[in-house]
Design a protein around this motif. Structure first.
Motif, PDB file in Angstrom:
ATOM      1  N   LEU A 176     -21.992  19.809  27.974  1.00  0.00           N
ATOM      2  CA  LEU A 176     -23.387  19.144  27.353  1.00  0.00           C
ATOM      3  C   LEU A 176     -23.955  20.221  26.553  1.00  0.00           C
ATOM      4  CD1 LEU A 176     -25.189  18.157  30.832  1.00  0.00           C
ATOM      5  CD2 LEU A 176     -23.396  16.736  29.649  1.00  0.00           C
ATOM      6  N   MET A 177     -24.499  19.758  25.456  1.00  0.00           N
ATOM      7  CA  MET A 177     -25.389  20.534  24.622  1.00  0.00           C
ATOM      8  C   MET A 177     -26.683  20.097  25.320  1.00  0.00           C
ATOM      9  SD  MET A 177     -28.280  20.792  22.379  1.00  0.00           S
ATOM     10  CE  MET A 177     -28.835  22.329  22.847  1.00  0.00           C
ATOM     11  N   SER A 178     -27.283  21.352  26.147  1.00  0.00           N
ATOM     12  CA  SER A 178     -28.521  20.796  27.045  1.00  0.00           C
ATOM     13  C   SER A 178     -29.009  22.062  27.486  1.00  0.00           C
ATOM     14  CB  SER A 178     -27.749  20.001  28.166  1.00  0.00           C
ATOM     15  OG  SER A 178     -28.974  19.493  28.891  1.00  0.00           O
ATOM     16  N   GLY A 179     -30.443  21.926  27.573  1.00  0.00           N
ATOM     17  CA  GLY A 179     -31.313  22.962  28.351  1.00  0.00           C
ATOM     18  C   GLY A 179     -31.575  24.249  27.386  1.00  0.00           C
ATOM     19  N   CYS A 180     -32.380  24.838  28.334  1.00  0.00           N
ATOM     20  CA  CYS A 180     -32.973  26.419  27.593  1.00  0.00           C
ATOM     21  C   CYS A 180     -33.097  27.065  29.069  1.00  0.00           C
ATOM     22  CB  CYS A 180     -34.447  26.226  26.905  1.00  0.00           C
ATOM     23  SG  CYS A 180     -34.751  27.883  26.313  1.00  0.00           S
ATOM     24  N   VAL A 181     -32.321  28.224  29.236  1.00  0.00           N
ATOM     25  CA  VAL A 181     -32.252  28.788  30.631  1.00  0.00           C
ATOM     26  C   VAL A 181     -32.851  29.949  30.672  1.00  0.00           C
ATOM     27  CG1 VAL A 181     -30.711  29.577  32.435  1.00  0.00           C
ATOM     28  CG2 VAL A 181     -30.078  27.601  30.977  1.00  0.00           C
ATOM     29  N   HIS A 182     -32.657  30.877  29.786  1.00  0.00           N
ATOM     30  CA  HIS A 182     -33.191  32.299  29.836  1.00  0.00           C
ATOM     31  C   HIS A 182     -34.521  32.109  28.433  1.00  0.00           C
ATOM     32  CE1 HIS A 182     -30.349  33.591  32.600  1.00  0.00           C
ATOM     33  NE2 HIS A 182     -29.600  33.174  31.887  1.00  0.00           N
ATOM     34  N   GLY A 183     -34.302  31.584  27.469  1.00  0.00           N
ATOM     35  CA  GLY A 183     -35.164  31.367  26.443  1.00  0.00           C
ATOM     36  C   GLY A 183     -34.293  30.943  25.124  1.00  0.00           C
ATOM     37  N   ARG A 184     -34.998  30.671  24.255  1.00  0.00           N
ATOM     38  CA  ARG A 184     -34.033  30.328  22.883  1.00  0.00           C
ATOM     39  C   ARG A 184     -33.921  31.451  22.218  1.00  0.00           C
ATOM     40  NH1 ARG A 184     -37.679  26.147  19.370  1.00  0.00           N
ATOM     41  NH2 ARG A 184     -36.841  27.610  17.908  1.00  0.00           N
ATOM     42  N   ALA A 185     -32.587  31.030  21.619  1.00  0.00           N
ATOM     43  CA  ALA A 185     -31.925  32.353  20.768  1.00  0.00           C
ATOM     44  C   ALA A 185     -32.904  33.030  19.689  1.00  0.00           C
ATOM     45  CB  ALA A 185     -30.706  32.070  20.290  1.00  0.00           C
ATOM     46  N   ASP A 186     -33.964  32.175  19.078  1.00  0.00           N
ATOM     47  CA  ASP A 186     -34.446  32.848  18.063  1.00  0.00           C
ATOM     48  C   ASP A 186     -36.058  33.449  18.448  1.00  0.00           C
ATOM     49  OD1 ASP A 186     -35.176  30.331  18.678  1.00  0.00           O
ATOM     50  OD2 ASP A 186     -35.654  29.560  16.706  1.00  0.00           O
ATOM     51  N   THR A 187     -36.317  32.776  19.320  1.00  0.00           N
ATOM     52  CA  THR A 187     -37.957  33.173  19.696  1.00  0.00           C
ATOM     53  C   THR A 187     -37.795  33.827  21.090  1.00  0.00           C
ATOM     54  OG1 THR A 187     -38.482  31.065  20.703  1.00  0.00           O
ATOM     55  CG2 THR A 187     -38.914  31.383  18.204  1.00  0.00           C
ATOM     56  N   GLY A 188     -37.123  33.563  21.895  1.00  0.00           N
ATOM     57  CA  GLY A 188     -37.082  33.863  23.284  1.00  0.00           C
ATOM     58  C   GLY A 188     -37.900  33.007  24.252  1.00  0.00           C
ATOM     59  N   GLU A 189     -38.684  32.094  23.500  1.00  0.00           N
ATOM     60  CA  GLU A 189     -39.503  31.112  24.416  1.00  0.00           C
ATOM     61  C   GLU A 189     -38.633  30.254  25.154  1.00  0.00           C
ATOM     62  OE1 GLU A 189     -42.810  28.171  23.123  1.00  0.00           O
ATOM     63  OE2 GLU A 189     -41.494  28.806  21.531  1.00  0.00           O
ATOM     64  N   LEU A 190     -39.127  30.057  26.580  1.00  0.00           N
ATOM     65  CA  LEU A 190     -38.644  28.940  27.401  1.00  0.00           C
ATOM     66  C   LEU A 190     -39.100  27.668  27.112  1.00  0.00           C
ATOM     67  CD1 LEU A 190     -36.539  29.310  29.662  1.00  0.00           C
ATOM     68  CD2 LEU A 190     -38.246  29.630  31.207  1.00  0.00           C
ATOM     69  N   VAL A 191     -38.215  26.687  26.949  1.00  0.00           N
ATOM     70  CA  VAL A 191     -38.876  25.326  26.467  1.00  0.00           C
ATOM     71  C   VAL A 191     -37.931  24.155  27.010  1.00  0.00           C
ATOM     72  CG1 VAL A 191     -39.873  26.255  24.206  1.00  0.00           C
ATOM     73  CG2 VAL A 191     -37.578  25.461  24.385  1.00  0.00           C
ATOM     74  N   PRO A 192     -38.750  23.351  27.138  1.00  0.00           N
ATOM     75  CA  PRO A 192     -37.990  21.893  27.616  1.00  0.00           C
ATOM     76  C   PRO A 192     -36.962  21.368  26.531  1.00  0.00           C
ATOM     77  CG  PRO A 192     -40.186  21.351  27.505  1.00  0.00           C
ATOM     78  CD  PRO A 192     -40.252  22.713  27.035  1.00  0.00           C
ATOM     79  N   GLU A 193     -35.907  21.616  26.565  1.00  0.00           N
ATOM     80  CA  GLU A 193     -35.086  21.313  25.409  1.00  0.00           C
ATOM     81  C   GLU A 193     -34.809  19.663  25.184  1.00  0.00           C
ATOM     82  OE1 GLU A 193     -31.293  19.841  23.554  1.00  0.00           O
ATOM     83  OE2 GLU A 193     -31.351  19.807  25.968  1.00  0.00           O
ATOM     84  N   TRP A 194     -34.731  19.425  23.802  1.00  0.00           N
ATOM     85  CA  TRP A 194     -34.953  18.107  23.478  1.00  0.00           C
ATOM     86  C   TRP A 194     -33.940  17.007  24.170  1.00  0.00           C
ATOM     87  CZ3 TRP A 194     -37.298  15.208  19.472  1.00  0.00           C
ATOM     88  CH2 TRP A 194     -36.764  14.142  19.093  1.00  0.00           C
ATOM     89  N   ASN A 195     -32.764  17.357  24.452  1.00  0.00           N
ATOM     90  CA  ASN A 195     -31.978  16.336  25.170  1.00  0.00           C
ATOM     91  C   ASN A 195     -32.469  16.255  26.578  1.00  0.00           C
ATOM     92  OD1 ASN A 195     -30.368  15.963  22.835  1.00  0.00           O
ATOM     93  ND2 ASN A 195     -28.658  17.386  23.540  1.00  0.00           N
ATOM     94  N   VAL A 196     -32.761  17.257  27.006  1.00  0.00           N
ATOM     95  CA  VAL A 196     -33.372  17.093  28.481  1.00  0.00           C
ATOM     96  C   VAL A 196     -34.771  16.193  28.528  1.00  0.00           C
ATOM     97  CG1 VAL A 196     -34.150  18.299  30.857  1.00  0.00           C
ATOM     98  CG2 VAL A 196     -32.108  18.945  29.317  1.00  0.00           C
ATOM     99  N   ARG A 197     -35.503  16.733  27.585  1.00  0.00           N
ATOM    100  CA  ARG A 197     -36.963  16.298  27.448  1.00  0.00           C
ATOM    101  C   ARG A 197     -36.967  14.717  27.133  1.00  0.00           C
ATOM    102  NH1 ARG A 197     -40.521  17.003  22.856  1.00  0.00           N
ATOM    103  NH2 ARG A 197     -38.820  18.258  22.075  1.00  0.00           N
ATOM    104  N   GLY A 198     -36.091  14.423  26.427  1.00  0.00           N
ATOM    105  CA  GLY A 198     -35.982  12.887  25.727  1.00  0.00           C
ATOM    106  C   GLY A 198     -35.685  11.867  27.248  1.00  0.00           C
TER     107      GLY A 198
END
Ligand SMILES: [Ca+2]
Length: 310
Positions: free
Chosen positions: A161-183
């Motif tokens: 799966l392209m899915s999720g954000c586990v430790h944080g985004r690679a660019d900002t480090g922010e933990l976010v609900p990822e698009w495919n999960v959030r959708g």
């Protein structure tokens, strides 16, 4: 429980050089929300050209699925791959449609009659424990297949799966609900809890991999039916001078094609999806899922572009 798997196989670096025989090819289904972000169309381009995949179908998920399906059908037709069936998933309210104009009048080929979830069940039953489902959109179709029949869980080989954000985004480090999960949060919860062998490529990795202008030009200059189509779709998608494709979905395909080769680290973590769409580590309720981290950007990109130019 936290296990780190480090993968580095020099032998595997011969990767795309020697196509496998038809018996050895990896049977895959691509589940995609093509037509929104641009990476899906370019991911389908990889599926079309990658010699070691045997694509058994493309299933279409999220939003205006019938319109999305036309893009997949047209891209397959232009590249001589009408042999790959396309199955349409249920429509949902979310709409994002930059690329629909490319195929709005396309009628030459049609989707199969079976809805995407039924198609997924039928194909994994036909080839038990042989089919890898690579899902790069919201997970309605995969969850629907699980709801439709227990055979799907029993017979699918694995999910990537392209899915999720586990430790944080690679660019900002922010933990976010990822698009495919959030959708499709409820669907993602079903899939993450299913206990099927699953690997995810999260935003922790994908946000580090963007297409440079030079790389885009290299693909465009190749001038094949595939690369012409991908460049046309890219132009429809591009929303401003700073927009560049992030290769979210292609990294999931690369992980399916060559497990671990393009990631410096893979962790097996007990993950759940919470009600806000975050992927959380939960030692009590989480199911073990392999998380692909530390992408090897340049090695991946070279291999990917080589496949598009085949
Ligand atoms: Ca996608």
């Amino acid at each position: 429980m936290r296990k780190t798997i480090v993968i580095a196989s020099l032998a595997a670096l011969v990767c795309y050089a020697q196509p496998l025989s038809s018996q050895e090819k990896m049977k895959i289904i691509l589940d995609t929300d093509i037509g929104g972000d641009i990476d899906d169309a370019w991911a389908l381009g990889f599926v079309i050209n990658y010699p070691d995949f045997q694509p058994l179908g493309v299933t279409i998920t999220d939003g205006r699925t019938k319109d999305r399906a036309k893009i997949a059908l047209k891209l397959l037709h232009r590249t001589g791959r009408d042999d790959v069936p396309v199955a349409v998933g249920r429509e949902t309210p979310r709409i994002w449609f930059h690329q629909f104009a490319w195929a709005e009048d396309y009628t030459t080929t049609k989707p199969v009659d079976a809805p995407a979830a039924q198609f997924l069940v039928d194909i994994v039953n036909k080839y038990p424990k042989q089919v890898t489902v690579i899902a790069v959109g919201p997970l309605q179709n995969v969850a629907d297949a699980m709801r439709l029949s227990d055979d799907f869980k029993k017979n699918v080989k694995e999910l990537v799966l392209m899915s999720g954000c586990v430790h944080g985004r690679a660019d900002t480090g922010e933990l976010v609900p990822e698009w495919n999960v959030r959708g499709a949060i409820k669907d993602a919860q079903v899939v993450y809890a299913a206990g099927i062998p699953t690997r995810i490529v999260p935003l922790d990795s994908t946000m580090a991999v963007r297409l440079s202008d030079k790389e885009r030009t290299t693909v465009a200059k190749h001038d094949s039916p595939l690369t012409r189509s991908l460049e046309s779709l890219y132009r429809l998608w591009i929303g401003g001078p700073k927009a560049r494709m992030t290769l979210h979905d292609q990294l999931a395909l690369a992980e399916a094609a060559k497990p671990g080769l393009f990631f410096g680290k893979r962790e097996t973590l007990p993950l759940i999806v919470d009600d806000e769409g975050y992927t959380r580590i939960d030692q009590t309720k989480g199911r073990p899922i392999i998380v692909c981290l530390e992408p090897k950007r340049d090695a991946f990109m070279k291999s990917y572009i080589d496949v598009l130019k085949r």
